[in-house]
Design an enzyme around this catalytic site. Structure first.
Site, PDB file in Angstrom:
ATOM      1  N   TYR A  45       0.884  -1.166   0.000  1.00 27.74           N
ATOM      2  CA  TYR A  45       0.000   0.000   0.000  1.00 27.74           C
ATOM      3  C   TYR A  45       0.922   1.216   0.000  1.00 27.74           C
ATOM      4  O   TYR A  45       1.640   1.436   0.977  1.00 27.74           O
ATOM      5  CB  TYR A  45      -0.858   0.028   1.261  1.00 27.74           C
ATOM      6  CG  TYR A  45      -1.963  -1.014   1.316  1.00 27.74           C
ATOM      7  CD1 TYR A  45      -1.705  -2.326   1.698  1.00 27.74           C
ATOM      8  CD2 TYR A  45      -3.281  -0.677   1.011  1.00 27.74           C
ATOM      9  CE1 TYR A  45      -2.728  -3.272   1.764  1.00 27.74           C
ATOM     10  CE2 TYR A  45      -4.309  -1.618   1.086  1.00 27.74           C
ATOM     11  CZ  TYR A  45      -4.021  -2.907   1.453  1.00 27.74           C
ATOM     12  OH  TYR A  45      -5.034  -3.830   1.526  1.00 27.74           O
ATOM     13  N   PRO A  78     -12.373   0.374  -0.730  1.00 32.89           N
ATOM     14  CA  PRO A  78     -11.664  -0.915  -0.689  1.00 32.89           C
ATOM     15  C   PRO A  78     -10.295  -0.889   0.002  1.00 32.89           C
ATOM     16  O   PRO A  78      -9.660  -1.935   0.128  1.00 32.89           O
ATOM     17  CB  PRO A  78     -11.529  -1.301  -2.160  1.00 32.89           C
ATOM     18  CG  PRO A  78     -11.708  -0.039  -2.919  1.00 32.89           C
ATOM     19  CD  PRO A  78     -12.547   0.867  -2.100  1.00 32.89           C
ATOM     20  N   LYS A  82     -12.278  -4.840   3.030  1.00 31.47           N
ATOM     21  CA  LYS A  82     -13.291  -5.289   3.989  1.00 31.47           C
ATOM     22  C   LYS A  82     -14.652  -5.675   3.428  1.00 31.47           C
ATOM     23  O   LYS A  82     -15.441  -6.326   4.115  1.00 31.47           O
ATOM     24  CB  LYS A  82     -13.520  -4.190   5.045  1.00 31.47           C
ATOM     25  CG  LYS A  82     -12.344  -3.984   5.962  1.00 31.47           C
ATOM     26  CD  LYS A  82     -12.140  -5.207   6.811  1.00 31.47           C
ATOM     27  CE  LYS A  82     -10.847  -5.174   7.596  1.00 31.47           C
ATOM     28  NZ  LYS A  82     -10.311  -6.502   7.857  1.00 31.47           N
ATOM     29  N   TYR A 122      -7.017  -5.251  10.250  1.00 32.19           N
ATOM     30  CA  TYR A 122      -6.827  -5.808   8.908  1.00 32.19           C
ATOM     31  C   TYR A 122      -7.134  -7.303   8.879  1.00 32.19           C
ATOM     32  O   TYR A 122      -7.802  -7.796   7.969  1.00 32.19           O
ATOM     33  CB  TYR A 122      -5.394  -5.541   8.410  1.00 32.19           C
ATOM     34  CG  TYR A 122      -5.243  -5.695   6.921  1.00 32.19           C
ATOM     35  CD1 TYR A 122      -5.294  -4.594   6.070  1.00 32.19           C
ATOM     36  CD2 TYR A 122      -5.061  -6.959   6.343  1.00 32.19           C
ATOM     37  CE1 TYR A 122      -5.163  -4.728   4.694  1.00 32.19           C
ATOM     38  CE2 TYR A 122      -4.939  -7.108   4.969  1.00 32.19           C
ATOM     39  CZ  TYR A 122      -4.987  -5.993   4.149  1.00 32.19           C
ATOM     40  OH  TYR A 122      -4.873  -6.147   2.780  1.00 32.19           O
TER      41      TYR A 122
HETATM   42  P1  FAD Z   1     -22.532  -8.451  -4.503  1.00 30.02           P
HETATM   43  O1  FAD Z   1     -21.279  -9.229  -4.639  1.00 30.02           O
HETATM   44  O2  FAD Z   1     -22.662  -7.165  -5.225  1.00 30.02           O
HETATM   45  O3  FAD Z   1     -23.717  -9.417  -4.925  1.00 30.02           O
HETATM   46  C1  FAD Z   1     -25.034  -8.966  -5.163  1.00 30.02           C
HETATM   47  C2  FAD Z   1     -25.669  -9.833  -6.243  1.00 30.02           C
HETATM   48  O4  FAD Z   1     -27.042  -9.465  -6.400  1.00 30.02           O
HETATM   49  C3  FAD Z   1     -25.004  -9.644  -7.586  1.00 30.02           C
HETATM   50  O5  FAD Z   1     -24.617 -10.888  -8.098  1.00 30.02           O
HETATM   51  C4  FAD Z   1     -26.073  -8.966  -8.427  1.00 30.02           C
HETATM   52  O6  FAD Z   1     -25.997  -9.332  -9.795  1.00 30.02           O
HETATM   53  C5  FAD Z   1     -27.342  -9.478  -7.769  1.00 30.02           C
HETATM   54  N1  FAD Z   1     -28.518  -8.612  -7.999  1.00 30.02           N
HETATM   55  C6  FAD Z   1     -28.553  -7.257  -8.001  1.00 30.02           C
HETATM   56  N2  FAD Z   1     -29.810  -6.824  -8.251  1.00 30.02           N
HETATM   57  C7  FAD Z   1     -30.583  -7.931  -8.394  1.00 30.02           C
HETATM   58  C8  FAD Z   1     -31.958  -8.137  -8.666  1.00 30.02           C
HETATM   59  N3  FAD Z   1     -32.777  -7.089  -8.841  1.00 30.02           N
HETATM   60  N4  FAD Z   1     -32.424  -9.395  -8.759  1.00 30.02           N
HETATM   61  C9  FAD Z   1     -31.579 -10.458  -8.578  1.00 30.02           C
HETATM   62  N5  FAD Z   1     -30.267 -10.325  -8.324  1.00 30.02           N
HETATM   63  C10 FAD Z   1     -29.773  -9.074  -8.219  1.00 30.02           C
HETATM   64  N6  FAD Z   1     -13.976  -6.595  -0.421  1.00 30.02           N
HETATM   65  C11 FAD Z   1     -13.108  -7.277   0.385  1.00 30.02           C
HETATM   66  O7  FAD Z   1     -13.549  -7.863   1.384  1.00 30.02           O
HETATM   67  N7  FAD Z   1     -11.758  -7.346   0.107  1.00 30.02           N
HETATM   68  C12 FAD Z   1     -11.236  -6.757  -0.984  1.00 30.02           C
HETATM   69  O8  FAD Z   1     -10.034  -6.909  -1.229  1.00 30.02           O
HETATM   70  C13 FAD Z   1     -12.124  -6.011  -1.856  1.00 30.02           C
HETATM   71  N8  FAD Z   1     -11.669  -5.439  -2.995  1.00 30.02           N
HETATM   72  C14 FAD Z   1     -12.571  -4.910  -3.888  1.00 30.02           C
HETATM   73  C15 FAD Z   1     -12.082  -4.424  -5.077  1.00 30.02           C
HETATM   74  C16 FAD Z   1     -12.978  -3.911  -6.025  1.00 30.02           C
HETATM   75  C17 FAD Z   1     -12.431  -3.393  -7.328  1.00 30.02           C
HETATM   76  C18 FAD Z   1     -14.391  -3.891  -5.764  1.00 30.02           C
HETATM   77  C19 FAD Z   1     -15.368  -3.368  -6.787  1.00 30.02           C
HETATM   78  C20 FAD Z   1     -14.864  -4.362  -4.572  1.00 30.02           C
HETATM   79  C21 FAD Z   1     -13.979  -4.870  -3.620  1.00 30.02           C
HETATM   80  N9  FAD Z   1     -14.433  -5.379  -2.405  1.00 30.02           N
HETATM   81  C22 FAD Z   1     -13.538  -5.979  -1.544  1.00 30.02           C
HETATM   82  C23 FAD Z   1     -15.854  -5.314  -2.070  1.00 30.02           C
HETATM   83  C24 FAD Z   1     -16.601  -6.622  -2.337  1.00 30.02           C
HETATM   84  O9  FAD Z   1     -16.386  -7.027  -3.667  1.00 30.02           O
HETATM   85  C25 FAD Z   1     -18.101  -6.456  -2.044  1.00 30.02           C
HETATM   86  O10 FAD Z   1     -18.246  -5.883  -0.769  1.00 30.02           O
HETATM   87  C26 FAD Z   1     -18.859  -7.792  -2.106  1.00 30.02           C
HETATM   88  O11 FAD Z   1     -19.074  -8.177  -3.447  1.00 30.02           O
HETATM   89  C27 FAD Z   1     -20.216  -7.726  -1.393  1.00 30.02           C
HETATM   90  O12 FAD Z   1     -20.912  -8.937  -1.556  1.00 30.02           O
HETATM   91  P2  FAD Z   1     -22.494  -8.963  -1.658  1.00 30.02           P
HETATM   92  O13 FAD Z   1     -22.872 -10.404  -1.809  1.00 30.02           O
HETATM   93  O14 FAD Z   1     -23.081  -8.173  -0.553  1.00 30.02           O
HETATM   94  O15 FAD Z   1     -22.859  -8.133  -2.970  1.00 30.02           O
HETATM   95  C1  PHB Z   2      -7.307  -7.004  -4.256  1.00 29.55           C
HETATM   96  O1  PHB Z   2      -6.406  -7.860  -4.322  1.00 29.55           O
HETATM   97  O2  PHB Z   2      -8.196  -6.921  -5.124  1.00 29.55           O
HETATM   98  C2  PHB Z   2      -7.345  -6.059  -3.119  1.00 29.55           C
HETATM   99  C3  PHB Z   2      -6.440  -6.217  -2.084  1.00 29.55           C
HETATM  100  C4  PHB Z   2      -6.456  -5.333  -1.013  1.00 29.55           C
HETATM  101  C5  PHB Z   2      -7.371  -4.298  -0.999  1.00 29.55           C
HETATM  102  C6  PHB Z   2      -8.283  -4.132  -2.035  1.00 29.55           C
HETATM  103  C7  PHB Z   2      -8.268  -5.022  -3.097  1.00 29.55           C
HETATM  104  O3  PHB Z   2      -7.361  -3.417   0.041  1.00 29.55           O
END
Ligand code: FAD
Ligand code: PHB
Length: 390
Positions: free
Chosen positions: A201, A293, A297, A384
């Protein structure tokens, strides 16, 4: 159709909830607007807290993660042109595991298929109704366009930040707490050997950069950028040059550029709604809260929510105890706010803000303190690797 818990969304929250409910003998149906292939390929999070790892292992879905996940016992914070390590194992006795979110999703879907669970992918027109009644319903069209009405005891809104469940709650019920940051992350996935085993980081005057990885041959990297950044203005070469510039200094990691196989811009936001329940609808994961991100978390919070929710359903169906369902929101929010604080703090300490030279000096002083005081390093490390589940 009839089920006990109707689950909207096949992300980590929805799939893990369905898996935990199945283990308690509680029936559920998962509906998802995307295809199975799409959710299994969607590149997102990569860092699993120790508690998430333990839960996947204890409930029989951690086998592939144990083989392919990479155990990380620390991270580097890089600032002022040099790196300093935060040793999680030494400070907390715990570690994290780097394993892509889409791999967790694949493992959870495989378990649902193995258990003969009902899942609908490619649905359209999802809507929820009668949330205050004893028979809330989910309506949608299945992949063939046929209308389906799913009558439930409860509905779990696991449909992410842009889903339909949170907006289905009447106006005036929810309090919204929100912060939008004046920057975004440009993220890439590249076929390139990771520069080192652990994450970096980096705070730099040109902006933040994060070096992560997915495997011994795949690197994942992020650059702080403008929220309106046009990705077409970032050919691969420019990305590699910019990352190199932000890592410059003593022992600068040796970047080995390779083909960029995925690129995208992610907005940065902190967001919480309270409460996370209305009538028979329970929100879990990103549908109720998102974090920037920087603290890794989001997925971990989603898993923590559904652990609490599954235990509450188990108490309700097993012992007729509805107290835990009533306390769901309050129980989750205690941990969510601490995690919000950590994600906001990491974001504030590591990114370039408009504040100018004074603010940058304060950031450098804070990073110096965090990496030299055992008390401060421990604070970062224990957040973390993940605070204990409630
Ligand atoms: P989502 O994964 O968004 O799942 C929701 C689902 O609902 C989706 O599949 C969607 O298609 C579906 N849906 C939506 N609307 C409808 C509808 N109307 N009808 C039916 N289905 C529907 N988190 C970490 O813990 N560590 C990390 O390192 C990290 N890095 C990240 C990096 C990036 C670039 C991004 C974008 C996110 C990152 N996150 C990270 C966050 C993490 O990806 C999300 O917090 C996680 O996906 C949340 O899970 P969820 O199941 O709540 O939601
Ligand atoms: C990742 O590998 O996608 C990643 C790792 C650490 C973070 C966010 C994303 O804090």
């Amino acid at each position: 159709m009839r089920t006990q818990v109707g689950i909207i969304g096949a992300g980590p929250a929805g799939l893990m909830l369905a898996h935990l409910l199945h283990r308690s003998g509680i029936e559920s149906v998962v509906i998802e607007s995307r295809s199975r292939d799409y959710v299994e390929q969607r590149i997102r999070a990569g860092v699993l807290e120790q508690g998430t790892v333990d839960l996947l292992n204890e409930t029989g879905v951690g086998e592939r993660m144990q083989r392919q996940g990479l155990v990380h016992a620390g991270i580097d914070l890089r600032f002022g042109g040099r790196s300093r390590r935060i040793a999680f194992d030494e400070l907390t006795g715990k570690h994290v595991v780097v394993y892509g979110q889409h791999e967790v999703v694949k493992d959870l879907i495989a378990a649902r298929v193995r258990d003969g669970a009902q899942m609908f992918f490619d649905v359209t027109g999802t809507a929820v109704a009668d949330l205050e009644s004893d028979r809330p319903v989910v309506r949608f069209r299945d992949a063939n366009g046929e209308p389906v009405e799913l009558v439930c005891d409860f509905i779990a809104g696991c449909d992410g930040f842009h889903g339909i469940c949170r907006p289905a709650i009447p106006e005036g019920v929810l309090s919204v707490y929100d912060r939008i940051y004046p920057f975004a992350w440009l993220g890439i996935l590249a076929e390139s050997k990771p520069v080192q085993d652990e994450l970096i980081y980096a705070n730099h005057e040109r902006g933040f950069t994060l070096i992560s990885l997915r495997s011994p041959t795949i690197t994942r990297m992020y650059l702080q950028c403008d929220p309106e950044e046009n990705i077409d203005e970032w050919p691969d070469e420019r990305i590699w040059d910019e990352i190199r510039a932000r890592l410059a200094g003593e022992d600068a990691p040796d970047l080995v550029p390779g083909p960029v196989i995925q690129k995208g811009v992610t907005a940065m936001r902190s967001y919480v709604v309270e409460p996370m329940q209305y009538g028979k609808l329970f929100l879990a994961g990103d549908s109720a809260h998102i974090v920037p991100p920087t603290g890794a978390k989001g997925m971990n919070l989603a898993i923590a929510d559904v652990k609490v929710l599954a235990e509450a359903f188990d108490a309700f169906y097993g012992r007729g105890d509805s107290g835990r369902l009533a306390a769901y929101s309050e129980t989750c929010l205690r941990r969510i706010w601490k995690t919000q604080r950590f994600s906001w703090w990491m974001t504030s300490m590591l990114h370039r803000f408009e504040g100018g030279a004074f603010d940058h000096r304060v950031q450098l002083a804070e990073l110096d303190y965090v990496t030299t005081s055992r008390a401060a390093s421990t604070t970062l490390a224990e957040n973390y690797v993940g605070l204990p589940f409630e």
